[in-house]
Scaffold this motif. Sequence first.
Motif: not given
Length: 319
Positions: A209, A211, A213-215, A224, A226, A228
């Motif tokens: 998780e 940040n 990698y968010r987009r 995508h 993920y 946690k």
Amino acid sequence: MRKSKSAVLEALRQASVSEPLAVAFLEKERWGDTPCCPRCGETNVYQMMTGEARNKDYRWRCRGCKAMYTVRTGTPLEETRLPLRVWVFAIWKAASGKKGYSALQLSREMEITHKSALFVLRRIRHGLGEVNPPKLTGTVEVDEVYIGGRPRYRHPSNRGKTLDKMAVLGMVQRGGDVRFRAMNRVTAGNVNRVIQENADGSCRIITDELNVYRRIGRGFAGGHDYVKHGAREYVKPGTDIHSNTIEGVFSLIQRGLMGTFHSVTRKHLPNYLNEFQFRWNTRYVNDDERVQAAIKQMDGKRLTYRESVDAPPYEAAIW
């Protein structure tokens, strides 16, 4: 029931103690039955002789470009004075050791100095690097690991931070190859660029998780997913969403550094990553096939002294 012997491993054992056999072994593995000039590619070549025996440098000569060369030419072995039996033994051990092979061990077993052992293994790791490898496909797991020792004293305000460690981004295709990239700064832009360079657009990307990698899923048809890790979630129930494969790859690097190498500088880290990447990508083959692949992979990768000491050729890979 006795296991059948490998002809290649038997040849390796003999080549590790005999210089003529080491030369013959490398020539066969590099050129096969058709020796050729590494400079122009001409196959009309001949061995240079002193009387009825080969000359002491085991040279060849090309009838096309008239150049003299040896099996070392055009490889990390070129212009080195160490016997080829040392190189053969070092290639064998570096390619087959699950968690690496140290320079101190090589210096003891081949009775050379520690400096010479470092010289040999540095060039072998350079030769194991891949140039323009194929992109990863299918499901690709991405994660980062921080490599480095723990300081004896740390200010309370810096606890839990990675200021003293080196970041390595890892990408592994499930059932396939792995790619590593050493990075100075783990930012969304840098991470996205590395993933785009190494993964095909049809991939599905799986990360944790974090940040940065968010987009990244926007550039991949598979999207995508993920997990946690912060919530102690390591596999999403009822799915195949996890990053356990890349975690397993990182565990081999960490065990190699803790148990074999102990300390790796930022300058030489990409070369050690080459070694671990090569062994993972050849994990489904036997030791003899792995040694053959290593010899072929080193073809055309000569490393000069200046590149080795002052301007390592992998410096551009560290951002």
